[in-house]
Design an enzyme around this catalytic site. Structure first.
Site, mmCIF file in Angstrom:
data_model
loop_
_atom_site.group_PDB
_atom_site.id
_atom_site.type_symbol
_atom_site.label_atom_id
_atom_site.label_comp_id
_atom_site.label_asym_id
_atom_site.label_seq_id
_atom_site.Cartn_x
_atom_site.Cartn_y
_atom_site.Cartn_z
ATOM 1 N N THR A 195 4.707 11.326 7.650
ATOM 2 C CA THR A 195 5.000 11.208 9.081
ATOM 3 C C THR A 195 6.404 11.702 9.421
ATOM 4 O OG1 THR A 195 5.365 9.546 10.812
ATOM 5 C CG2 THR A 195 5.671 8.806 8.572
ATOM 6 N N ASP A 196 6.582 12.066 10.678
ATOM 7 C CA ASP A 196 7.932 12.452 11.144
ATOM 8 C C ASP A 196 8.860 11.241 11.254
ATOM 9 O OD1 ASP A 196 6.826 11.221 13.391
ATOM 10 O OD2 ASP A 196 7.146 12.909 14.748
ATOM 11 N N GLU A 197 8.286 10.022 11.228
ATOM 12 C CA GLU A 197 9.126 8.832 11.431
ATOM 13 C C GLU A 197 10.121 8.625 10.303
ATOM 14 O OE1 GLU A 197 7.445 5.304 12.959
ATOM 15 O OE2 GLU A 197 5.961 6.350 14.181
ATOM 16 N N THR A 205 0.826 -1.217 0.000
ATOM 17 C CA THR A 205 0.000 0.000 0.000
ATOM 18 C C THR A 205 0.856 1.261 0.000
ATOM 19 O OG1 THR A 205 -2.018 -0.911 0.908
ATOM 20 C CG2 THR A 205 -1.562 1.385 1.455
ATOM 21 N N TYR A 260 7.548 0.251 8.561
ATOM 22 C CA TYR A 260 6.542 1.301 8.337
ATOM 23 C C TYR A 260 7.202 2.593 7.864
ATOM 24 C CZ TYR A 260 3.616 5.317 9.494
ATOM 25 O OH TYR A 260 2.944 6.514 9.445
ATOM 26 N N SER A 261 8.185 3.078 8.642
ATOM 27 C CA SER A 261 8.746 4.390 8.290
ATOM 28 C C SER A 261 9.528 4.327 6.978
ATOM 29 C CB SER A 261 9.608 4.942 9.428
ATOM 30 O OG SER A 261 10.620 4.047 9.808
ATOM 31 N N LYS A 272 -3.117 1.804 19.161
ATOM 32 C CA LYS A 272 -2.097 2.837 19.329
ATOM 33 C C LYS A 272 -2.068 3.250 20.804
ATOM 34 C CE LYS A 272 -1.468 2.981 14.783
ATOM 35 N NZ LYS A 272 -1.922 3.973 13.829
ATOM 36 N N LYS A 312 6.950 4.622 4.264
ATOM 37 C CA LYS A 312 6.460 6.009 4.132
ATOM 38 C C LYS A 312 7.547 6.890 3.494
ATOM 39 C CE LYS A 312 3.090 7.695 5.320
ATOM 40 N NZ LYS A 312 1.760 7.867 4.657
ATOM 41 N N PRO A 320 0.415 -1.867 28.986
ATOM 42 C CA PRO A 320 1.756 -2.312 28.577
ATOM 43 C C PRO A 320 2.645 -1.173 28.100
ATOM 44 C CG PRO A 320 0.152 -2.818 26.858
ATOM 45 C CD PRO A 320 -0.614 -2.159 27.973
HETATM 46 P P1 NAD Z 1 -5.241 4.513 9.938
HETATM 47 O O1 NAD Z 1 -4.491 3.207 9.932
HETATM 48 O O2 NAD Z 1 -6.148 4.821 11.067
HETATM 49 O O3 NAD Z 1 -6.119 4.614 8.608
HETATM 50 C C1 NAD Z 1 -5.620 4.266 7.351
HETATM 51 C C2 NAD Z 1 -6.811 4.148 6.393
HETATM 52 O O4 NAD Z 1 -6.301 3.806 5.096
HETATM 53 C C3 NAD Z 1 -7.808 3.042 6.776
HETATM 54 O O5 NAD Z 1 -9.125 3.530 6.683
HETATM 55 C C4 NAD Z 1 -7.553 1.945 5.747
HETATM 56 O O6 NAD Z 1 -8.704 1.173 5.451
HETATM 57 C C5 NAD Z 1 -7.103 2.760 4.543
HETATM 58 N N1 NAD Z 1 -6.268 2.000 3.605
HETATM 59 C C6 NAD Z 1 -5.225 1.190 3.908
HETATM 60 N N2 NAD Z 1 -4.717 0.659 2.769
HETATM 61 C C7 NAD Z 1 -5.437 1.173 1.738
HETATM 62 C C8 NAD Z 1 -5.380 1.027 0.333
HETATM 63 N N3 NAD Z 1 -4.481 0.230 -0.258
HETATM 64 N N4 NAD Z 1 -6.264 1.701 -0.429
HETATM 65 C C9 NAD Z 1 -7.200 2.515 0.140
HETATM 66 N N5 NAD Z 1 -7.311 2.663 1.474
HETATM 67 C C10 NAD Z 1 -6.431 2.012 2.261
HETATM 68 O O7 NAD Z 1 -4.137 5.619 9.767
HETATM 69 P P2 NAD Z 1 -4.118 7.123 10.331
HETATM 70 O O8 NAD Z 1 -3.529 7.111 11.678
HETATM 71 O O9 NAD Z 1 -5.442 7.744 10.098
HETATM 72 O O10 NAD Z 1 -3.030 7.758 9.348
HETATM 73 C C11 NAD Z 1 -3.420 8.373 8.119
HETATM 74 C C12 NAD Z 1 -2.177 8.850 7.393
HETATM 75 O O11 NAD Z 1 -1.468 9.769 8.212
HETATM 76 C C13 NAD Z 1 -1.184 7.716 7.071
HETATM 77 O O12 NAD Z 1 -0.627 7.978 5.817
HETATM 78 C C14 NAD Z 1 -0.118 7.840 8.157
HETATM 79 O O13 NAD Z 1 1.127 7.386 7.699
HETATM 80 C C15 NAD Z 1 -0.116 9.340 8.388
HETATM 81 N N6 NAD Z 1 0.277 9.790 9.735
HETATM 82 C C16 NAD Z 1 -0.306 9.248 10.845
HETATM 83 C C17 NAD Z 1 0.034 9.735 12.110
HETATM 84 C C18 NAD Z 1 -0.592 9.187 13.382
HETATM 85 O O14 NAD Z 1 -0.152 9.557 14.473
HETATM 86 N N7 NAD Z 1 -1.622 8.341 13.304
HETATM 87 C C19 NAD Z 1 0.969 10.764 12.220
HETATM 88 C C20 NAD Z 1 1.554 11.287 11.052
HETATM 89 C C21 NAD Z 1 1.172 10.798 9.818
HETATM 90 O O1 DAU Z 2 5.164 9.792 14.682
HETATM 91 C C1 DAU Z 2 4.051 9.610 13.859
HETATM 92 C C2 DAU Z 2 3.622 8.159 13.916
HETATM 93 O O2 DAU Z 2 2.984 7.968 15.175
HETATM 94 C C3 DAU Z 2 2.703 7.772 12.777
HETATM 95 O O3 DAU Z 2 3.388 7.890 11.560
HETATM 96 C C4 DAU Z 2 2.192 6.338 12.954
HETATM 97 O O4 DAU Z 2 1.260 6.028 11.943
HETATM 98 C C5 DAU Z 2 1.522 6.241 14.309
HETATM 99 O O5 DAU Z 2 1.086 4.910 14.542
HETATM 100 C C6 DAU Z 2 2.472 6.678 15.404
HETATM 101 O O6 DAU Z 2 3.582 5.748 15.532
HETATM 102 P P1 DAU Z 2 4.166 5.325 16.966
HETATM 103 O O7 DAU Z 2 4.857 4.040 16.846
HETATM 104 O O8 DAU Z 2 4.884 6.461 17.591
HETATM 105 O O9 DAU Z 2 2.734 5.175 17.758
HETATM 106 P P2 DAU Z 2 2.209 4.100 18.800
HETATM 107 O O10 DAU Z 2 0.928 4.644 19.344
HETATM 108 O O11 DAU Z 2 2.193 2.723 18.236
HETATM 109 O O12 DAU Z 2 3.301 4.165 19.940
HETATM 110 C C7 DAU Z 2 3.606 5.378 20.597
HETATM 111 C C8 DAU Z 2 4.730 5.106 21.579
HETATM 112 O O13 DAU Z 2 4.236 4.276 22.635
HETATM 113 C C9 DAU Z 2 5.894 4.341 20.963
HETATM 114 O O14 DAU Z 2 7.095 4.804 21.546
HETATM 115 C C10 DAU Z 2 5.637 2.899 21.369
HETATM 116 C C11 DAU Z 2 4.943 3.039 22.706
HETATM 117 N N1 DAU Z 2 3.935 1.998 23.032
HETATM 118 C C12 DAU Z 2 2.983 1.713 22.123
HETATM 119 C C13 DAU Z 2 2.031 0.757 22.393
HETATM 120 C C14 DAU Z 2 0.960 0.419 21.374
HETATM 121 C C15 DAU Z 2 3.995 1.361 24.274
HETATM 122 O O15 DAU Z 2 4.848 1.644 25.108
HETATM 123 N N2 DAU Z 2 3.042 0.423 24.542
HETATM 124 C C16 DAU Z 2 2.072 0.074 23.644
HETATM 125 O O16 DAU Z 2 1.251 -0.832 23.940
#
Ligand code: NAD
Ligand code: DAU
Length: 354
Positions: free
Chosen positions: A133-135, A99, A159-160, A198, A163, A214
């Site tokens: 993303t910042d990752e 994707t 993932y990163s 998350k 992206k 956790p």
């Molecule tokens: P999410 O996982 O909640 O949602 C992703 C959506 O994309 C879902 O609805 C899924 O069904 C859809 N999807 C996945 N594969 C697809 C495909 N092949 N075609 C069409 N749809 C598809 O993600 P999110 O947290 O809402 O993140 C959205 C965007 O923002 C992503 O690109 C992510 O990398 C970026 N982002 C997320 C965060 C964060 O903290 N969540 C931070 C910075 C950037």
């Molecule tokens: O920085 C932006 C990114 O933030 C986005 O690009 C990603 O899509 C989004 O999922 C998020 O990534 P992280 O890995 O930072 O998010 P997550 O919520 O999975 O984890 C946040 C922090 O918490 C990370 O350091 C891992 C830790 N964590 C996470 C989970 C799920 C725990 O300690 N315990 C947990 O159970």
């Protein structure tokens, strides 16, 4: 005027659609594959609203995407669609490659075909906004300056890395073909409708269910938290006024270690929904094995978007996290439908039957 928004049944995309349609008559075509992360129940308030057209499909399906572009003639495509969970990318990277890399490539090609045939005035006004993303910048040491847009790419997880690859493709499609692109690189979001895999939503739902909380490793990894609606306002602003081919880092100057986040959530729950036994929720904190390759620190330097586009977040971490905990307390049905899997029946009930 119409927008094509991909991945808008996910956490950020759905918040974006809800916010957009709260203040605009411009319709949105929502293209989402509905993976496990896609939840149309989040958008149930738009049922019957002609401004929201949902299409289940893959960004990599060139025939479908080209047909949607030809039919709806959008003035912009906003790409939120992605596999987004780091832990899942470690267990199984293939969907992330499919994707985030191949899907973005195919989407860019479909959009390029549509855009290049537009009349000149619409061609120059068209935008492809890529949500990233910042990752992609990798991990910072304790005293390193925050990520500016010029920071080198150094992604560490599947993932990163996926992206980062998508960002490079978007950049190249601008440089080589002139596609009018914009890219945003945002820090960690939190807020309503966040899938409870998350950190923040997981801690809220586990705490309320009496389960362990956790915390990976020593809990001292730092993330830079932004309320999701502030990310959405940044995207609107970049779409409106961002300079072509530029990237904009988006963040709220809210660096916090994970353990502090978890303790803050616990303290808010102690206040708003105390445990029946009167004990603090923090008792449920449990340190577990660290994430492999876990990035230690992310921090966003948001000066560019602030100075160039005048964007500022509306929420502080304190106001945003309180709203978030309150939202989860007020919406147990949304949470239990996610946990039971019932949210996946929504599309069946609402769309395929009609
Ligand atoms: P999410 O996982 O909640 O949602 C992703 C959506 O994309 C879902 O609805 C899924 O069904 C859809 N999807 C996945 N594969 C697809 C495909 N092949 N075609 C069409 N749809 C598809 O993600 P999110 O947290 O809402 O993140 C959205 C965007 O923002 C992503 O690109 C992510 O990398 C970026 N982002 C997320 C965060 C964060 O903290 N969540 C931070 C910075 C950037
Ligand atoms: O920085 C932006 C990114 O933030 C986005 O690009 C990603 O899509 C989004 O999922 C998020 O990534 P992280 O890995 O930072 O998010 P997550 O919520 O999975 O984890 C946040 C922090 O918490 C990370 O350091 C891992 C830790 N964590 C996470 C989970 C799920 C725990 O300690 N315990 C947990 O159970």
């Amino acid at each position: 005027m119409t927008l094509l928004v991909t991945g808008a049944a996910g956490f950020i995309g759905a918040n974006f659609v809800l916010d957009w349609l709260a203040s605009s008559q411009e319709p949105i075509i929502n293209l989402d594959k509905l993976t496990y992360a896609g939840n149309l129940e989040t958008l149930s308030s738009l049922q019957g609203d002609a401004r929201h057209v949902f299409v289940q499909g893959d960004i990599g399906d060139a025939e479908l995407v080209s047909r949607l572009l030809a039919e709806h003639q959008p003035r912009a495509v906003l790409n939120f669609a992605a596999e987004s969970h780091v832990d899942r990318s470690i267990h199984g990277p293939v969907d992330f490659i499919e994707t985030n890399i191949v899907g973005t490539f195919r989407l860019l090609e479909s959009v390029r075909g549509y855009w290049s045939a537009l009349p000149e005035s619409r061609k120059s006004a068209f935008r492809f906004l890529h949500v990233s993303t910042d990752e992609v910048y990798g991990s910072l040491a304790k005293d390193d300056p925050a990520f500016a847009e010029t920071h080198r790419y150094e992604p560490n997880s599947p993932y990163s890395a996926s992206k980062a690859a998508s960002d490079h493709l978007v950049r190249a499609w601008h440089h080589t073909y002139g596609l009018p692109v914009l890219t945003t690189n945002c820090s960690n979001n939190y807020g309503p409708y966040h899938f409870p895999e998350k950190l923040i939503p997981l801690m809220i739902v586990n705490a309320l269910a009496g389960k362990p909380l956790p915390v990976y490793g020593d809990g001292m990894q730092i993330r830079d938290w932004l309320y999701v609606k502030d990310h959405c306002s940044a995207i609107r602003r970049v779409l409106e006024a961002g300079r072509l081919g530029e990237t904009y880092n988006v963040g709220g100057w809210n660096e916090k270690p994970n353990i502090e986040i978890v303790k803050t959530v616990c303290a808010l729950l102690d206040e708003l929904r105390p445990r029946a036994d009167g004990q603090p929720y923090a008792q449920q904190i449990s340190y577990v094995t660290d994430r492999p390759g876990h990035d230690r620190r992310y921090a966003i330097d948001a000066h560019k978007i602030e100075a160039e586009l005048g964007w500022k977040p509306a929420e502080t971490f304190e106001t945003g996290i309180r709203k978030t905990v309150q939202w989860y307390l007020a919406n147990p049905q949304w949470v239990s439908n996610v946990q039971s899997g019932a949210y996946r029946d929504w599309v069946q009930k609402q769309y395929q039957a009609s």
